[in-house]
Motif scaffolding. Structure first.
Motif: not given
Length: 600
Positions: A391, A419, A421-422, A488, A490
């Motif tokens: 990231p 992830w 950003g979660r 995106e 993940s």
């Protein structure tokens, strides 16, 4: 967009939802519900109106100016004995690979092949619409769970057919570890120095530290990790707080295994991928499909560029199954070091070939300004750019969506990460850490067994399939709006898709795990057999341990019970009549599994 003198449909132009490529389309879904659960969910999330039609056997997606694209999903060839999740896992080698850490075949407690088949069906439907938007005819897609299984085990099949043996003996064993206060945890590091520092901080014996690194390093490739018993003994002497301190000081990472109930409590219901149409391009209107053009090759003549290693990014770098895409890998100077990972076929890593077959390669030093300029020149002529850098790295290198769409205003910029950003406390974004953090370790084993992440790379493969799905959705959104798109996907999104039924059970207060003994195959005198899920309770009443596999199957089938032999020798898959497609050989002599979906 391709054009033709004869339009297949009347021109339709209407506003689109900002990031929903299937707005104004309808999907009528039939076929086995287990194989279409994900299709219903994902197409609905992409904007289609989904209707379940029990009277039909296939899936039809159309409207909004598109003629219907149809898809058919099945478990395997008729009469093959592959008729549900358990028998598909048995026939394709999934049970054997998942069971390596245990020393005997085991079935996954989640419906992994049904989930993968659903994602592949969505890929095919989206590819059909992209092809139609570019001038191709309405398409027919077919997917089978047995081919999804072969895709999932392709790197292991390739290794089994290599010119040399495995670098590490595939003996039982592996993480997770247990602390003195009873915390089960995963350990992750890609650096041998950090590995050694972590164990030295816990006062592990030097010989155990040295002997443990190689099986730990190769566990992604072998699906087992026969670690020295002394390492497990060391962690049992230290409290969790001390273990976390050792990880922080060494640069290694540890992650406590979460339960499905914990994951259900924090689940935000987010989509497994995100799509965002950017401001670059022409005004947003629905594109009109035209006749002629690419002749059904959904991505014919289009180029993709990819930057990323390991397994998730290569799987997500390009649609498979006759899409016709040209894919170029961006490799560091000297080439991808994983090309030399044993075992080899014709001098190249068999696993690397399984993950990257058919792709071109260009060596670029992304840290050098001149090479980054070369990369931007390549991207200027591409449809898609895919990467899985850490990231923030793409932005630091000025290779993120904002920078690359400046040189290509119609680019689909795709990021496959861990992830999305979660999660605020997310560990390193690798397969086994993701399994630990999401509760997958609990879900893949039935009740009464310790929660243990599978050492088969479940989320890397499924995450790669989600990445391809997101790329195709982005391409369709770009075709319908004329705008550049950022997508995106993940490992977390893949885990959410896979674990959705278990998380729903956990959220309702029910036991999220399957009952004790679920998908444990039965031992015969010369192998193993796996009953279907519905027949398993009755099949356990028969003692087949003294019978050969053929006689054991005859006995169960004579009582009206469905079962099939468990594949334990992956080399035998080349000649297995139960499978719907042959395993061939590539130019290096490495085994090559068939495409998981076909588009006609």
């Amino acid at each position: 967009m391709a054009s033709s003198a004869t339009a297949r449909t009347a021109a339709v132009r209407r506003p689109l939802g900002p990031d929903r490529p299937l707005d104004a389309l309808r999907c009528d879904i039939g076929g086995p519900e287990a194989l279409t659960r994900v299709v219903s969910d994902h197409l609905g999330r992409l904007g289609a109106a989904v209707v379940r039609d029990e009277g039909r056997e296939d899936i039809a997606l159309g409207g909004g100016g598109f003629a219907p694209v149809t898809a058919r999903t099945t478990w395997g060839p008729a009469g093959s004995g592959v008729e549900d999740e358990a028998t598909a896992q048995a026939a394709t080698g999934v049970m054997a690979i998942h069971g390596r850490r245990h020393g005997a075949p085991r079935g996954l407690g989640v419906d992994y092949l049904a989930t993968a088949t659903g994602v592949l069906a969505v890929q095919g439907l989206l590819a059909g619409l992209v092809g139609q938007a570019r001038g191709g005819p309405a398409a027919r897609v077919s997917t089978t769970a047995d081919r999804a299984g072969l895709l999932a085990v392709s790197q292991y099949v390739a290794a089994a057919g290599a010119d040399e043996p495995e670098a590490v003996d595939p003996a039982p064993g592996g993480p997770p570890f247990t602390s003195a206060d009873g915390v089960l945890f995963e350990l992750e590091t890609l650096d041998p120095g950090a590995w050694a520092e972590f164990w030295r901080a816990l006062e592990a014996p030097a010989d155990a530290i040295r002997a443990g690194w190689r099986p730990f390093q190769f566990r992604y490739a072998t699906a087992c990790a026969p670690l020295p018993a002394g390492l497990h003994e060391v962690t049992r002497r230290h409290a969790w707080a001390r273990i976390r301190q050792a990880a922080a000081l060494s640069g290694a990472e540890v992650c406590r295994l979460r339960t499905l109930a914990e994951r259900a409590a924090e689940d935000d219901g987010a989509d497994p991928w995100t799509l965002r149409a950017l401001d670059r391009g022409r005004p947003a209107t629905v594109a009109t499909p035209q006749g002629g053009g690419t002749g059904g090759r959904a991505l014919g003549g289009r180029a993709g560029r990819g930057g990323g290693g390991r397994r998730q990014a290569p799987r997500g770098a390009a649609p498979r199954g006759g899409g016709g895409a040209r894919v170029v890998r961006i490799e560091p100077p000297g080439g991808d070091p994983l090309r030399g990972m044993p075992p080899a076929c014709g001098g190249t890593s068999a696993r690397w070939l399984a993950l990257n077959r058919g792709k071109e390669a260009v060596e670029i030093d992304i840290k050098a300004p001149g090479d980054r300029s070369r990369l931007r020149e390549l991207v200027a002529g591409a449809d898609v750019f895919v990467h899985n850098w850490a990231p923030g790295r793409a932005a630091a290198l000025e290779l993120d969506a904002e920078h690359l769409t400046a040189v290509n205003p119609s680019l689909v910029h795709a990021y496959t990460g861990g992830w999305a950003g979660r999660l605020a406390d997310a560990p390193m974004g690798t397969d086994f850490m993701a399994q630990a953090r999401t509760g997958a370790g609990e879900a893949v084993h039935p009740a009464g067994e310790p929660p243990v992440p599978s050492l088969m790379t479940l989320l890397d493969v499924l995450g790669g399939l989600h990445g391809t799905e997101a790329v195709l959705a982005g391409l369709l959104l770009r075709e319908r709006t004329g705008r550049a798109v950022r997508v995106e996907s993940s490992l977390l999104g893949a885990a959410d898709t896979l674990l959705a039924p278990a998380l729903r059970r956990a959220a309702s207060g029910a036991d999220p795990r399957r009952p004790a003994g679920f998908r444990h195959p039965l031992r015969t005198s010369d192998g193993w057999i796996a009953p279907s899920d519905t027949c398993a309770p009755a099949a356990t009443a028969y003692d087949v341990s003294g019978l050969c596999t053929g006689d054991a199957l005859d006995q169960l089938r004579g009582h009206g019970l469905a079962a099939t032999a468990v594949t334990t020798d992956l080399a035998a898959l080349h000649h297995d009549p139960r499978l719907s497609g042959p395993i061939g050989r590539d130019a290096h002599g490495a085994p090559a599994v068939p495409d998981p979906w076909s588009l006609a």
